[in-house]
Design a protein around this motif. Structure first.
Motif, PDB file in Angstrom:
ATOM      1  N   ALA A  14       0.836  -1.200   0.000  1.00 35.89           N
ATOM      2  CA  ALA A  14       0.000   0.000   0.000  1.00 35.89           C
ATOM      3  C   ALA A  14       0.871   1.250   0.000  1.00 35.89           C
ATOM      4  CB  ALA A  14      -0.917   0.008   1.222  1.00 35.89           C
ATOM      5  N   ALA A  15       0.366   2.298  -0.650  1.00 38.99           N
ATOM      6  CA  ALA A  15       1.083   3.564  -0.646  1.00 38.99           C
ATOM      7  C   ALA A  15       1.074   4.146   0.756  1.00 38.99           C
ATOM      8  CB  ALA A  15       0.434   4.537  -1.628  1.00 38.99           C
ATOM      9  N   ARG A  16       2.164   4.790   1.120  1.00 36.34           N
ATOM     10  CA  ARG A  16       2.251   5.351   2.471  1.00 36.34           C
ATOM     11  C   ARG A  16       1.418   6.627   2.615  1.00 36.34           C
ATOM     12  NH1 ARG A  16       8.781   5.033   2.745  1.00 36.34           N
ATOM     13  NH2 ARG A  16       8.915   3.083   1.584  1.00 36.34           N
ATOM     14  N   ARG A  17       1.146   7.273   1.499  1.00 44.93           N
ATOM     15  CA  ARG A  17       0.333   8.503   1.530  1.00 44.93           C
ATOM     16  C   ARG A  17      -0.727   8.397   0.449  1.00 44.93           C
ATOM     17  NH1 ARG A  17       5.227  13.012   1.901  1.00 44.93           N
ATOM     18  NH2 ARG A  17       6.232  12.145   3.768  1.00 44.93           N
ATOM     19  N   GLU A  18      -1.880   7.870   0.803  1.00 40.65           N
ATOM     20  CA  GLU A  18      -2.954   7.706  -0.170  1.00 40.65           C
ATOM     21  C   GLU A  18      -3.784   8.977  -0.242  1.00 40.65           C
ATOM     22  OE1 GLU A  18      -4.937   3.976  -0.578  1.00 40.65           O
ATOM     23  OE2 GLU A  18      -3.720   3.070   0.994  1.00 40.65           O
ATOM     24  N   GLY A  19      -4.653   9.033  -1.237  1.00 40.89           N
ATOM     25  CA  GLY A  19      -5.527  10.195  -1.388  1.00 40.89           C
ATOM     26  C   GLY A  19      -4.914  11.341  -2.149  1.00 40.89           C
ATOM     27  N   HIS A  20      -3.857  11.083  -2.932  1.00 42.19           N
ATOM     28  CA  HIS A  20      -3.233  12.124  -3.739  1.00 42.19           C
ATOM     29  C   HIS A  20      -3.119  11.641  -5.189  1.00 42.19           C
ATOM     30  CE1 HIS A  20      -1.905  13.068   0.386  1.00 42.19           C
ATOM     31  NE2 HIS A  20      -1.871  14.325  -0.012  1.00 42.19           N
ATOM     32  N   PRO A  21      -4.246  11.466  -5.869  1.00 42.08           N
ATOM     33  CA  PRO A  21      -4.193  10.943  -7.237  1.00 42.08           C
ATOM     34  C   PRO A  21      -3.443  11.858  -8.193  1.00 42.08           C
ATOM     35  CG  PRO A  21      -6.388  11.792  -6.729  1.00 42.08           C
ATOM     36  CD  PRO A  21      -5.627  11.767  -5.441  1.00 42.08           C
ATOM     37  N   GLY A  22      -3.452  13.164  -7.936  1.00 49.65           N
ATOM     38  CA  GLY A  22      -2.726  14.092  -8.802  1.00 49.65           C
ATOM     39  C   GLY A  22      -1.227  13.855  -8.761  1.00 49.65           C
ATOM     40  N   ILE A  23      -0.701  13.604  -7.563  1.00 51.80           N
ATOM     41  CA  ILE A  23       0.731  13.338  -7.430  1.00 51.80           C
ATOM     42  C   ILE A  23       1.080  11.995  -8.065  1.00 51.80           C
ATOM     43  CG2 ILE A  23       2.621  12.982  -5.800  1.00 51.80           C
ATOM     44  CD1 ILE A  23       1.242  14.874  -3.886  1.00 51.80           C
ATOM     45  N   ALA A  24       0.208  11.009  -7.854  1.00 51.15           N
ATOM     46  CA  ALA A  24       0.446   9.692  -8.452  1.00 51.15           C
ATOM     47  C   ALA A  24       0.505   9.795  -9.968  1.00 51.15           C
ATOM     48  CB  ALA A  24      -0.652   8.715  -8.027  1.00 51.15           C
ATOM     49  N   LEU A  25      -0.430  10.555 -10.549  1.00 54.47           N
ATOM     50  CA  LEU A  25      -0.438  10.727 -12.002  1.00 54.47           C
ATOM     51  C   LEU A  25       0.794  11.486 -12.473  1.00 54.47           C
ATOM     52  CD1 LEU A  25      -1.823  10.416 -14.724  1.00 54.47           C
ATOM     53  CD2 LEU A  25      -3.158  12.482 -14.220  1.00 54.47           C
ATOM     54  N   ALA A  26       1.218  12.483 -11.703  1.00 49.84           N
ATOM     55  CA  ALA A  26       2.410  13.250 -12.072  1.00 49.84           C
ATOM     56  C   ALA A  26       3.648  12.357 -12.089  1.00 49.84           C
ATOM     57  CB  ALA A  26       2.610  14.408 -11.090  1.00 49.84           C
ATOM     58  N   VAL A  27       3.748  11.425 -11.125  1.00 52.30           N
ATOM     59  CA  VAL A  27       4.891  10.506 -11.082  1.00 52.30           C
ATOM     60  C   VAL A  27       4.888   9.598 -12.307  1.00 52.30           C
ATOM     61  CG1 VAL A  27       5.880   8.554  -9.835  1.00 52.30           C
ATOM     62  CG2 VAL A  27       5.102  10.569  -8.580  1.00 52.30           C
ATOM     63  N   ILE A  28       3.717   9.039 -12.633  1.00 48.42           N
ATOM     64  CA  ILE A  28       3.613   8.139 -13.782  1.00 48.42           C
ATOM     65  C   ILE A  28       3.913   8.888 -15.078  1.00 48.42           C
ATOM     66  CG2 ILE A  28       2.021   6.711 -15.125  1.00 48.42           C
ATOM     67  CD1 ILE A  28       0.574   6.079 -12.473  1.00 48.42           C
ATOM     68  N   ALA A  29       3.336  10.096 -15.216  1.00 41.25           N
ATOM     69  CA  ALA A  29       3.539  10.881 -16.438  1.00 41.25           C
ATOM     70  C   ALA A  29       4.997  11.323 -16.572  1.00 41.25           C
ATOM     71  CB  ALA A  29       2.620  12.098 -16.432  1.00 41.25           C
ATOM     72  N   ALA A  30       5.642  11.650 -15.455  1.00 41.23           N
ATOM     73  CA  ALA A  30       7.051  12.072 -15.500  1.00 41.23           C
ATOM     74  C   ALA A  30       7.936  10.939 -16.000  1.00 41.23           C
ATOM     75  CB  ALA A  30       7.499  12.529 -14.117  1.00 41.23           C
ATOM     76  N   CYS A  31       7.637   9.727 -15.570  1.00 35.91           N
ATOM     77  CA  CYS A  31       8.395   8.572 -16.062  1.00 35.91           C
ATOM     78  C   CYS A  31       8.221   8.421 -17.567  1.00 35.91           C
ATOM     79  CB  CYS A  31       7.933   7.309 -15.351  1.00 35.91           C
ATOM     80  SG  CYS A  31       8.480   5.779 -16.151  1.00 35.91           S
TER      81      CYS A  31
END
Length: 515
Positions: A14-31
């Motif tokens: 599990a992610a240590r800091r859930e509830g931040h879909p914008g940050i998750a998307l930014a990480v995926i898009a940056a890759c």
């Protein structure tokens, strides 16, 4: 807070800091941005790389090809690895490998060191890229939220090539060519740190790695691309050219046989049973083939004919990024209303128009009329296509095979780009040689003694005759590029058939006007 809440342990992965879909998307898009733009960021720096490491002109082409071929050839295996080992785990591994290879490439002192680093970059990219797309399916719920994430991912994929050209020009002119590789290091490390914080691990599936399928597909495509590149230099009757095509045929047939018999293939052939998915693969292959060739030869034209500096050449492509993003945003907004097919048709038609326009390029062409105009038309068409192709290709796939499906879509883009560039190079080489023969009498009659001496050394026509030869080769090379876009248009017209139920699954809502 109750005692049970204090003692409750998070789920494994599990992610240590859930509830931040914008940050998750930014990480995926940056890759994805980092991996995609690396296919083009070195293009503008190639003359500087050649001077620094004493590359021959022929060997210099492998600075680009070593990355794209390895990347495209191993994407299928990378997607499968994410399904079996866990997508977040594999994603981080790919990012770290890509980052380490970028550092090695920037530190290279010999040609072989840079080429080895580019191959290793391709391996890292092949692991990270398909897993990043598959992570969207496990991070965002199906419906509008996932479609928005797909839209961002597709826009990044579409604009990454042009962004790479701009970044390559800036880094080369302001710093040094090595920074087109060093720039990946801090970005990659940041992605690796943020991923376990904001992205959940996917469910792991038991299975085996289809090593034989990965090796035959990669070797087969490499042989095919090498055959076209060899033909551009030595001709179609050269024994090594013929041998390369023969080896490619044997290896690719072996790949299909292996996949049809394997218990757990990296490319389940049943995915091609869906006509819409198969159609998107063909369209992606065709448009990517045209796009890679367009970027390569327009960079050549603006620097060698128009005389642009590296940063000027990079800036020349900035409008393309804008129109690609605009096209992607437009298709994403109206997809629920009209469905994917109209955007595929219009986008492919615009690609045909833009490439056909570029067949008119000459040594007298200006940037606005000969380069910018057709690039804007082509870029907007690509923007309309990328979102709809991405959503259609991965829709309806079982979760167990999501990694393989997304990897196959990306593989079509990379392999199509490598194939397209090699085919255009073959046409370019033949057309340039024919034009040089026509220009030679004119050169011998009007050239200075100094120019003639230089010609005797290099066997190439100096400017202005060299500009005419180069421009003629480029304009001729865009003819097969336009034909590739025509194939995409015909496929969209004859193959793609999306029903209302399919549209509901894609968009998460019943779009008005569909019946």
């Amino acid at each position: 807070m109750t005692t049970s809440q204090l003692t409750q342990k998070p789920k494994p992965g599990a992610a240590r800091r859930e509830g931040h879909p914008g940050i998750a998307l930014a990480v995926i898009a940056a890759c994805q941005l980092m991996v995609v733009l690396d296919a083009t960021i070195v293009n503008i720096a190639l003359p500087h790389i050649q001077a620094a490491l004493s590359f021959s002109t022929t060997d210099l082409t492998w600075v680009v090809s070593a990355y794209t071929l390895t990347f495209g050839g191993l994407l299928l295996l990378g997607g499968r690895a994410g399904d079996i080992l866990g997508r977040r785990r594999v994603f981080i591994t790919g990012i770290l490998l890509f980052t380490f290879a970028s550092l090695l490439g920037g530190l290279a002192q010999e040609p072989w060191q840079l080429l080895a680093a580019r191959v290793l970059q391709g391996v890292g990219g092949a692991i990270a890229s398909p897993t990043s797309l598959a992570l969207i399916t496990t991070t965002f719920p199906e419906g509008p939220e996932r479609n928005r994430a797909f839209g961002v991912f597709a826009a990044v994929s579409a604009g990454g090539g042009a962004i790479g050209l701009l970044a390559g020009g800036m880094l080369t002119e302001w710093l040094d060519w090595r920074w087109v590789l060093f720039v990946n290091v801090p970005i990659g490390l940041l992605i690796a740190v943020l991923t376990p914080l904001y992205i959940n691990e996917s469910e792991r599936h038991t299975g085996r790695f289809d090593i034989a399928g990965a090796l035959t597909s990669t070797a087969g495509m490499a042989s095919l691309v090498y055959g076209f590149i060899r033909a551009a230099d030595k001709g179609w009757r050269d024994s090594l050219t013929i041998g390369s095509f023969g080896a490619a045929a044997v290896l690719l047939v072996a790949f299909v046989i292996i996949e049809s018999r394997a218990k757990e293939p990296i490319t389940p052939l049943r995915m091609f049973a869906d006509r819409n998915r198969s159609g998107t693969y063909v369209i992606m292959l065709s448009l990517a083939a045209a796009m890679f060739g367009m970027f390569f030869y327009i960079v050549l034209f603006v620097q060698n004919v128009l005389g642009y500096s590296p940063i000027q050449a990079g800036l020349a492509f900035l409008p393309v990024t804008v129109v690609i993003a605009a096209g992607a945003g437009l298709s994403q907004q109206f997809l629920p209303r009209f469905g994917p097919r109209p955007f595929m048709l219009v986008g492919s038609a615009l690609a045909v128009i833009g490439l056909a326009w570029q067949t008119l390029i000459s040594s007298d062409s200006s940037y606005v009329g000969g380069v910018l105009g057709p690039m804007l038309v082509f870029g907007f068409g690509m923007g309309l296509n990328f979102v709809t192709l991405t959503i259609t290709a991965v829709s309806g796939v079982a979760p167990r095979e999501a990694g393989a499906a997304s990897a196959l879509l990306n593989a079509m883009q990379q392999v199509g780009g490598s194939l397209g560039l090699s085919i255009l190079t073959t046409v370019f080489g033949s057309a340039s040689r024919d034009e040089a023969k026509k220009q030679l009498p004119k050169f011998l009659a009007n050239g200075s003694a100094e120019q003639k001496q230089e010609f005797a050394k290099s066997h190439q026509l100096p400017a202005p005759w060299g500009h005419e030869v180069l421009a003629h080769g480029i304009s001729t090379a865009f003819i097969p590029a336009a034909a590739m876009a025509v194939l995409a248009l015909v496929t969209a017209w004859l193959v793609i058939r999306v029903r209302k139920s399919d549209l509901d699954a894609l968009a998460g809502t019943a779009g008005p006007g569909i019946g």
